[in-house]
Design an enzyme around this catalytic site. Structure first.
Site, PDB file in Angstrom:
ATOM      1  N   ARG A  21       0.862  -1.195   0.000  1.00 36.06           N
ATOM      2  CA  ARG A  21       0.000   0.000   0.000  1.00 36.06           C
ATOM      3  C   ARG A  21       0.900   1.248   0.000  1.00 36.06           C
ATOM      4  NH1 ARG A  21      -2.098   0.062   6.333  1.00 36.06           N
ATOM      5  NH2 ARG A  21      -0.464   1.441   7.099  1.00 36.06           N
ATOM      6  N   ILE A  23       3.223   4.354  -0.252  1.00 35.29           N
ATOM      7  CA  ILE A  23       4.406   4.684  -1.056  1.00 35.29           C
ATOM      8  C   ILE A  23       4.981   3.430  -1.722  1.00 35.29           C
ATOM      9  CG2 ILE A  23       6.793   5.521  -0.890  1.00 35.29           C
ATOM     10  CD1 ILE A  23       5.867   7.492   1.253  1.00 35.29           C
ATOM     11  N   VAL A  69      10.112  -7.625   7.780  1.00 37.37           N
ATOM     12  CA  VAL A  69      11.478  -7.094   7.685  1.00 37.37           C
ATOM     13  C   VAL A  69      12.226  -7.119   9.017  1.00 37.37           C
ATOM     14  CG1 VAL A  69      10.971  -5.637   5.672  1.00 37.37           C
ATOM     15  CG2 VAL A  69      10.789  -4.666   7.981  1.00 37.37           C
ATOM     16  N   ASN A  95      11.461  -0.156   2.025  1.00 33.93           N
ATOM     17  CA  ASN A  95      10.486   0.932   2.164  1.00 33.93           C
ATOM     18  C   ASN A  95       9.599   0.765   3.391  1.00 33.93           C
ATOM     19  OD1 ASN A  95       8.265   2.936   1.114  1.00 33.93           O
ATOM     20  ND2 ASN A  95       7.214   0.962   1.270  1.00 33.93           N
ATOM     21  N   TYR A 171      10.305   8.050  15.797  1.00 32.32           N
ATOM     22  CA  TYR A 171      10.239   7.924  14.330  1.00 32.32           C
ATOM     23  C   TYR A 171      11.334   8.760  13.666  1.00 32.32           C
ATOM     24  CZ  TYR A 171       8.457   8.364   9.563  1.00 32.32           C
ATOM     25  OH  TYR A 171       8.352   8.364   8.186  1.00 32.32           O
ATOM     26  N   LYS A 175      14.596   7.484  11.408  1.00 33.08           N
ATOM     27  CA  LYS A 175      14.832   7.873  10.015  1.00 33.08           C
ATOM     28  C   LYS A 175      16.220   8.496   9.849  1.00 33.08           C
ATOM     29  CE  LYS A 175      11.158   6.268   8.149  1.00 33.08           C
ATOM     30  NZ  LYS A 175      11.224   5.254   7.079  1.00 33.08           N
TER      31      LYS A 175
HETATM   32  N1  LIG Z   1       3.553   9.088   4.190  1.00 33.39           N
HETATM   33  C1  LIG Z   1       4.472  10.014   4.335  1.00 33.39           C
HETATM   34  O1  LIG Z   1       4.173  11.221   4.343  1.00 33.39           O
HETATM   35  C2  LIG Z   1       5.918   9.631   4.499  1.00 33.39           C
HETATM   36  C3  LIG Z   1       6.864  10.664   4.598  1.00 33.39           C
HETATM   37  C4  LIG Z   1       8.203  10.353   4.735  1.00 33.39           C
HETATM   38  C5  LIG Z   1       8.609   9.021   4.748  1.00 33.39           C
HETATM   39  N2  LIG Z   1       7.681   8.031   4.668  1.00 33.39           N
HETATM   40  C6  LIG Z   1       8.192   6.640   4.691  1.00 33.39           C
HETATM   41  O2  LIG Z   1       7.786   5.947   3.528  1.00 33.39           O
HETATM   42  C7  LIG Z   1       7.621   4.562   3.816  1.00 33.39           C
HETATM   43  C8  LIG Z   1       6.219   4.125   3.418  1.00 33.39           C
HETATM   44  O3  LIG Z   1       5.286   4.957   4.114  1.00 33.39           O
HETATM   45  P1  LIG Z   1       3.724   4.949   3.815  1.00 33.39           P
HETATM   46  O4  LIG Z   1       3.248   6.316   4.032  1.00 33.39           O
HETATM   47  O5  LIG Z   1       3.438   4.244   2.532  1.00 33.39           O
HETATM   48  O6  LIG Z   1       3.254   4.051   5.059  1.00 33.39           O
HETATM   49  P2  LIG Z   1       2.044   3.044   5.194  1.00 33.39           P
HETATM   50  O7  LIG Z   1       1.833   2.871   6.651  1.00 33.39           O
HETATM   51  O8  LIG Z   1       0.905   3.443   4.353  1.00 33.39           O
HETATM   52  O9  LIG Z   1       2.653   1.673   4.575  1.00 33.39           O
HETATM   53  C9  LIG Z   1       3.686   0.977   5.210  1.00 33.39           C
HETATM   54  C10 LIG Z   1       3.714  -0.442   4.684  1.00 33.39           C
HETATM   55  O10 LIG Z   1       4.770  -1.147   5.369  1.00 33.39           O
HETATM   56  C11 LIG Z   1       4.286  -2.426   5.764  1.00 33.39           C
HETATM   57  N3  LIG Z   1       4.998  -2.904   6.951  1.00 33.39           N
HETATM   58  C12 LIG Z   1       4.938  -2.407   8.214  1.00 33.39           C
HETATM   59  N4  LIG Z   1       5.705  -3.157   9.031  1.00 33.39           N
HETATM   60  C13 LIG Z   1       6.263  -4.127   8.278  1.00 33.39           C
HETATM   61  C14 LIG Z   1       7.148  -5.199   8.557  1.00 33.39           C
HETATM   62  N5  LIG Z   1       7.596  -5.439   9.805  1.00 33.39           N
HETATM   63  N6  LIG Z   1       7.554  -5.999   7.525  1.00 33.39           N
HETATM   64  C15 LIG Z   1       7.101  -5.789   6.266  1.00 33.39           C
HETATM   65  N7  LIG Z   1       6.230  -4.790   5.942  1.00 33.39           N
HETATM   66  C16 LIG Z   1       5.830  -3.972   6.952  1.00 33.39           C
HETATM   67  C17 LIG Z   1       2.805  -2.187   6.066  1.00 33.39           C
HETATM   68  O11 LIG Z   1       2.061  -3.398   6.047  1.00 33.39           O
HETATM   69  C18 LIG Z   1       2.409  -1.216   4.968  1.00 33.39           C
HETATM   70  O12 LIG Z   1       1.995  -1.881   3.802  1.00 33.39           O
HETATM   71  C19 LIG Z   1       7.873   4.405   5.320  1.00 33.39           C
HETATM   72  O13 LIG Z   1       9.203   3.996   5.537  1.00 33.39           O
HETATM   73  C20 LIG Z   1       7.653   5.809   5.841  1.00 33.39           C
HETATM   74  O14 LIG Z   1       8.344   6.044   7.034  1.00 33.39           O
HETATM   75  C21 LIG Z   1       6.353   8.300   4.551  1.00 33.39           C
END
Ligand SMILES: NC(=O)c1ccc[n+]([C@@H]2O[C@H](COP(=O)([O-])OP(=O)(O)OC[C@H]3O[C@@H](n4cnc5c(N)ncnc54)[C@H](O)[C@@H]3O)[C@@H](O)[C@H]2O)c1
Length: 280
Positions: A21, A23, A69, A95, A171, A175
């Site tokens: 889902r 990103i 992971v 990711n 968090y 990062k």
């Molecule tokens: N959304 C934002 O604004 C934003 C900004 C900066 C960085 N990020 C980073 O981008 C990445 C994706 O974020 P997102 O917004 O899509 O988050 P999200 O919560 O929508 O998706 C995260 C995904 O990671 C999976 N996941 C969680 N724990 C896991 C594990 N132990 N093993 C395998 N999969 C696992 C979840 O099932 C989910 O599908 C993350 O690392 C987040 O920190 C997001």
């Protein structure tokens, strides 16, 4: 001479964690649209299956895998599965990430669970995913690792001030650690023609930011009447020179560039994709 970049990753194979889902989905879709075969891995198998199905229906080549992971054995199995199915693995995108404990939204302060989870998933999870592929990439003397960090790992910032609560502290620290790991790994595996870079997204309307906006709403009485989407937009307008949110596909396009041979001289870098919110 052909000038099209649409098949930039033709013949390449990729592993994306957290691909089910948000990103990770956007990254998987873009890599596939550029010609890469993709292993969409997620602890949420149903999400991974849906994304892989979308790619295959669109004429790409993907398969779904589970994988946690935080468990080196689990993510190594996924990587080996991808190597067996594709014959090799060229690209790895750690990711998967978490904000903190599941009751994050209603809390002002961090707790032990937030520290443990963000360390286990955002730091050790990234390290485990890299460890699962580096041996293979070293042998082949080819590899592109693109870690998804955050601009929050550079400088925590927000309007209205999210600092009224400390709950995002773990968090942000996790990062920053992911960025430092990017530097460290790049230094060590450059000799094997492996590029390691990080992308630092800004703000995207995924379940992760929906949880942050909910947290802001619950912590700041003056936001009580606003929708979480309006709170998110307030953040965007207040912090981003480009004045707009990023999309998962925006992140995917930059990952695709860093995973391509156009970026072969870039390593050990962390690139903000954040509309200019933080300029370093
Ligand atoms: N959304 C934002 O604004 C934003 C900004 C900066 C960085 N990020 C980073 O981008 C990445 C994706 O974020 P997102 O917004 O899509 O988050 P999200 O919560 O929508 O998706 C995260 C995904 O990671 C999976 N996941 C969680 N724990 C896991 C594990 N132990 N093993 C395998 N999969 C696992 C979840 O099932 C989910 O599908 C993350 O690392 C987040 O920190 C997001």
């Amino acid at each position: 001479m052909a000038t099209s970049t649409s098949q930039q990753l033709d013949g390449r194979s990729a592993l994306v964690t957290g691909g089910g889902r948000g990103i990770g989905r956007g990254i998987s879709m873009i890599l596939a649209s550029r010609g890469a075969e993709v292993c969409v891995s997620d602890i949420d198998m149903a999400g991974a299956e849906q994304v892989a199905a979308e790619i295959n229906e669109g004429g790409g080549n993907a398969f779904a895998a589970g994988g946690n992971v935080t468990d080196l054995e689990s993510i190594s199995e996924v990587a080996q599965n991808a190597i067996d199915k594709f014959g090799k693995l060229d690209i790895c995108v750690p990711n998967a990430g978490v904000l903190g404990g599941s009751d994050f939204m209603s809390r002002k302060d961090y707790n032990d669970r937030d520290w443990d989870l963000t360390w286990d998933v955002n730091v050790r999870g990234v390290v485990n995913t890299c460890d699962a592929v580096v041996g293979h990439m070293t042998e082949r003397k080819y590899g592109k690792i693109v870690i998804i960090a955050s601009h929050g790992g550079r400088e925590p910032r927000g309007v209205p001030d999210a600092g009224r609560g400390n709950v995002q502290g773990p968090y942000m620290v996790s990062k920053a650690a992911a960025i430092q790991w990017t530097h460290w790994l790049a230094m060590n595996v450059g000799q094997f023609n492996i590029n390691v870079n990080a992308v630092c997204p800004g703000r995207l309307w995924t379940p992760m930011w929906q949880a942050i906006a909910q947290n802001h709403k619950e912590l700041n009485p003056e936001l009580a009447d606003m929708s979480i989407r309006d709170i998110f937009e307030l953040q965007i307008k207040g912090t981003m020179p480009l004045g707009r949110e990023q999309t998962p596909e925006d992140i995917g396009r930059v990952v695709s560039f860093l995973a391509s041979d156009d970026a072969s001289e870039i390593t050990g870098q962390a690139l903000n994709v954040n509309g200019g919110a933080i300029m370093n």
